[in-house]
Structure formats: structure tokens, C-alpha cells
Design an enzyme around this catalytic site. Structure first.
Site, short mmCIF file in Angstrom:
data_model
loop_
_atom_site.label_atom_id
_atom_site.label_comp_id
_atom_site.label_asym_id
_atom_site.label_seq_id
_atom_site.Cartn_x
_atom_site.Cartn_y
_atom_site.Cartn_z
CD GLU A 71 -2.67 -0.66 2.57
OE1 GLU A 71 -3.41 -1.76 3.12
OE2 GLU A 71 -2.34 0.33 3.40
CB CYS B 193 3.26 -3.48 17.19
SG CYS B 193 4.70 -3.06 17.06
CB CYS C 81 0.41 -2.71 13.89
SG CYS C 81 0.97 -2.34 12.34
CB CYS D 285 5.67 -5.47 9.99
SG CYS D 285 7.06 -4.73 11.08
CB CYS E 208 -0.83 1.53 9.29
SG CYS E 208 0.56 0.68 8.81
CB CYS F 254 2.19 7.06 3.92
SG CYS F 254 2.45 5.83 5.26
N1 SAH Z 1 7.44 0.17 11.60
C1 SAH Z 1 7.50 1.60 11.79
C2 SAH Z 1 6.84 2.53 10.77
C3 SAH Z 1 5.42 2.10 10.29
S1 SAH Z 1 4.13 2.00 11.45
C4 SAH Z 1 6.74 2.01 13.33
O1 SAH Z 1 6.18 1.14 13.97
O2 SAH Z 1 7.21 3.25 13.49
C5 SAH Z 1 3.85 4.01 11.70
C6 SAH Z 1 2.92 4.30 12.72
O3 SAH Z 1 1.38 3.86 12.57
C7 SAH Z 1 3.62 3.78 13.93
O4 SAH Z 1 3.66 4.71 14.75
C8 SAH Z 1 2.35 2.76 14.27
O5 SAH Z 1 2.35 2.76 15.72
C9 SAH Z 1 1.20 3.62 13.57
N2 SAH Z 1 0.02 2.25 13.67
C10 SAH Z 1 0.16 1.16 13.42
N3 SAH Z 1 -1.13 0.65 13.58
C11 SAH Z 1 -1.87 1.55 13.83
C12 SAH Z 1 -3.25 1.69 14.31
N4 SAH Z 1 -4.32 0.84 13.93
N5 SAH Z 1 -3.99 2.75 14.40
C13 SAH Z 1 -3.15 3.84 14.50
N6 SAH Z 1 -2.03 4.13 14.32
C14 SAH Z 1 -1.10 2.87 13.96
FE1 SF4 Z 2 5.48 -3.38 12.26
FE2 SF4 Z 2 3.28 -2.36 12.56
FE3 SF4 Z 2 4.89 -2.43 14.74
FE4 SF4 Z 2 5.31 -0.63 12.72
S1 SF4 Z 2 3.66 -0.64 14.09
S2 SF4 Z 2 6.75 -1.90 13.80
S3 SF4 Z 2 4.53 -1.81 10.98
S4 SF4 Z 2 4.11 -4.27 13.61
#
Ligand code: SAH
Ligand code: SF4
Length: 355
Positions: A92, A116, A119, A112, A341, A105
Site C-alpha cells: 500500500e 506490535c 497493528c 512486518c 496502516c 506514505c
Molecule cells: N514500523 C514503523 C513504521 C510503520 S508504522 C513504526 O512502527 O514506527 C507507522 C505508525 O503507525 C506507527 O507509529 C504505528 O504505531 C502506527 N500504527 C500502526 N497501527 C495503527 C493503528 N491501528 N492505528 C493508529 N496507528 C497505527
Molecule cells: Fe511493524 Fe506495525 Fe509495529 Fe510498525 S507498528 S513495527 S509496521 S508491527
């Protein structure tokens, strides 16, 4: 082996490649100009480049490895692209309109591995890293889409915040940054580019050492190890003390402000106590710190979390401010088109059962 995307080469790499094949130096500038200023879609359109060079390029490189599968446009002007890679994987890319410009973006990995818990991308384990060419092509495709619209719009900002952990694909990330930042090409200012990491401390040192002026964002999300490990298991490998040590190094080396992203999860990390702990954690760095509070976007894959109430977000914000920490709230763009995301991709994967 399939041919490589030419967009993966930095100016210096393209220059070396052409020189090694007996090409004259001025050809490098010509080719670069056609790629990034005129933005051709075929090598044969490079009018002032001789036939022999064109054939050489055609033999080794391609200009397209991404296929547009879906393009969704939101009422607020956000456009979400779903691209299919040469191997069938889906990624995406999102274009957002702000008063200060057009920001894209980009995605850096297929899936990944950081995992987390909140996510959508973290659920789909990493399939592979994207090549530098595939990352640059995301920008090129969006810019070409804008070119076709004919309004003279230009991608002015980039956030490396799509699926993937950019510092887990460091070399390709850096090549991507050098290409888009190059003032002979797209010339997107380093200060207009932000890379977000989940906190791979060893790579924060390396990033500081590159000397690049690109902004750094750290997904902090919790102010203590117990809570942070619960929502981001990467905290076991890089606990807050280790992370903050790398931050000290980065700040000393670059003197550049860091953004800390903090996702607001109802009753999980949004109490006054956590705001106070976060303020304490960042207090010594407050002149070079900015906290971005991100209201959680619910994703189909998780029902474990809810978004914090607006009043709670406001109170968290006020506590940080009172304690001298710069902060803001990021209200989302493209709320009507799965802009969170990883959402469009995971929906499409479910529909087509690609994985
Ligand atoms: N992996 C890197 C960059 C991609 S994620 C990172 O984690 O920083 C980019 C941002 O989107 C991160 O701050 C992440 O915490 C946030 N993000 C992921 N899932 C999300 C969600 N469901 N709602 C809001 N922000 C989210
Ligand atoms: Fe990976 Fe999502 Fe965590 Fe960013 S927020 S490091 S994309 S699992």
C-alpha cells in the site's frame, strides 16, 4: 532472473554502472533527468540518449515493477494505492493532502516482523524486504498519477510509515532516501522526509552516523517497560533505557528534533500516570522532542483495543503540555477509505487469499 528496477540505483550507483560500461559521464545526467524530471515510462522516450545506451539500459533494467491493483480516493483528497509487485505480493501507498503540501506514505517491507499487538501489518509476518527500486517506484507512481491530472502538483513530503520496519531494511531504505532527496532529480527536501521506527536502537546510531538530514520518528507508545513490552514485543530486545541511550547519541550527533509517536489505546496507556511518566522520560530532551498523539484506528484483525475517548486524549495532551513537553494530536486523513496502516492490503488479501 527478472530485470532490476532502474529506480533502485542512486545517482552514484547509476554513474558507476554506466562508466563501467564505457559510457560518457554526461549520459548519467541525461538519463537521470529523463527518469526523474521528465518522468518517462519507457527508455525509448529518452530522446537525446543514443541508441546504444538505450539498448544497454533496456537489457538490464525495467521502469515498472509495480502494477496498480486498486486506487481509492477519499472526499478529503487522500488517495490510497494498492500495488502488486512482480512476485504477486501486495503493498500500500497513501497520498495525503495537507495545507503545507502533498505527502506520500510509503511501505518498506511486505508484512512486518516486529509484531506490535495493535497493528494490522504486524499480524502478517514479513514475507520479504522491498528493494530500493520498489520503494522509489511508489513515489514515482504517485507523482506520475499527479502528472496525468495536469494540475502541476508535486509530491513535496514523504513519511516512511507504511507497512514494515524501515530500519530492518536499512540499506534499501538509505538508497531510497538518497534517490528521492537528490537535487538533480525529485529533489524532495530531507527536512520534508520522516522515517518512523519501532525503536531498533542499534540502527538509530547508524542512522545518526549517515549524517542525512531526514527527520526521525520513534514509536514509543508507552513510557515504561512493563507496558511497552505488553503492546510491542520489540521492547524486550530494545527496552526503554537502551532506546533512550541511542536517542542521546542521535541528539548529540545531529541536534535534530525527534518525534515520539504515541498511539492512544483506551484504558491501556492513556491514563494521567502514563502522561506524567512520558513527560519525565522526555524532560531532559524536551527542547528536541515532539510527541504526536495518535488516536488508535480500529482494525478488523484486533478487537482487543479501542480508541481513547476524545476527552482522555485532550487530558493527556494537557498533562504533557503542563510538564513542558511539545505535543500535538494527529487526526487521521482518509477515514472513509481504509486509510489506517495495512487495512486495504489485509482486506484484499482476505478477499483473494493471496497468503
Ligand atoms: N514500523 C514503523 C513504521 C510503520 S508504522 C513504526 O512502527 O514506527 C507507522 C505508525 O503507525 C506507527 O507509529 C504505528 O504505531 C502506527 N500504527 C500502526 N497501527 C495503527 C493503528 N491501528 N492505528 C493508529 N496507528 C497505527
Ligand atoms: Fe511493524 Fe506495525 Fe509495529 Fe510498525 S507498528 S513495527 S509496521 S508491527
Amino acid at each position: 532472473m527478472s530485470k532490476q528496477s532502474i529506480y533502485g540505483l542512486t545517482y552514484d550507483q547509476l554513474s558507476d554502472w554506466l562508466m563501467e560500461r564505457g559510457q560518457q559521464r554526461f549520459r548519467v545526467d541525461q538519463v537521470w533527468n529523463w527518469l526523474y524530471k521528465k518522468r518517462v515510462s519507457q527508455f525509448s522516450e529518452m530522446k537525446n540518449v543514443n541508441k546504444q545506451t538505450i539498448e544497454l539500459l533496456e537489457k538490464h533494467f525495467v521502469l515498472h515493477t509495480l502494477d496498480e491493483e486498486i486506487k481509492q480516493e477519499s472526499k478529503d483528497g487522500t488517495i490510497k494505492f494498492l500495488f502488486k509487485l512482480a512476485d504477486g505480493n501486495l503493498i500500500e501507498t497513501v497520498l495525503m493532502r495537507f495545507n503545507y503540501g502533498l505527502s506520500v506514505c510509503v511501505t518498506t517491507q511486505v508484512g512486518c516482523n516486529i509484531g506490535c499487538t495493535f497493528c494490522a501489518s504486524g499480524l502478517l509476518r514479513k514475507n520479504r524486504d522491498l528493494t530500493s527500486g520498489e520503494i522509489v517506484e511508489q513515489i514515482m507512481n504517485v507523482q506520475k498519477h499527479l502528472d496525468e491530472r495536469g494540475d502541476g502538483d508535486r509530491v513535496s513530503h514523504i513519511v516512511v510509515m507504511g507497512i514494515g520496519e524501515p530500519f530492518d531494511n536499512f540499506t534499501n531504505l538509505m538508497d531510497f532516501l538518497y534517490v528521492v532527496n537528490d537535487d538533480r532529480g525529485l529533489n524532495i527536501g530531507a527536512r520534508h522526509i520522516t522515517v518512523s521506527t519501532s525503536g531498533l536502537a542499534h540502527k538509530i546510531y547508524e542512522f545518526a552516523d549517515t549524517g542525512i538530514q531526514v527527520n526521525l520518528a520513534i514509536s514509543i507508545h508507552a513510557p515504561n517497560n512493563e507496558l511497552r513490552t505488553r503492546i510491542m514485543k520489540i521492547n524486550k530486545a530494545f527496552p526503554i533505557e537502551k532506546l533512550m541511550k541511542s536517542v542521546d547519541y542521535y541528539l548529540e550527533k545531529t541536534n535534530r528534533r525527534i518525534t515520539y509517536e504515541y498511539i492512544m489505546l483506551r484504558d491501556v496507556n492513556d491514563h494521567k500516570e502514563e502522561a506524567e511518566q512520558l513527560a519525565k522520560l522526555l524532560y531532559n530532551h524536551r527542547h528536541l522532542a515532539y510527541v504526536n498523539l495518535i488516536p488508535y484506528n480500529s482494525v478488523d484483525e484486533h478487537n482487543q483495543y479501542q480508541r481513547s475517548e476524545s476527552a482522555t486524549i485532550q487530558a493527556f495532551f494537557e498533562t504533557l503540555k503542563e510538564k513542558g513537553i511539545n505535543c500535538g494530536v494527529r487526526w487521521e486523513n482518509g477515514a472513509d477509505i481504509d486509510a489506517a496502516c495495512g487495512q486495504l492490503r489485509s482486506k484484499q488479501i482476505k478477499k483473494t487469499n493471496v497468503v
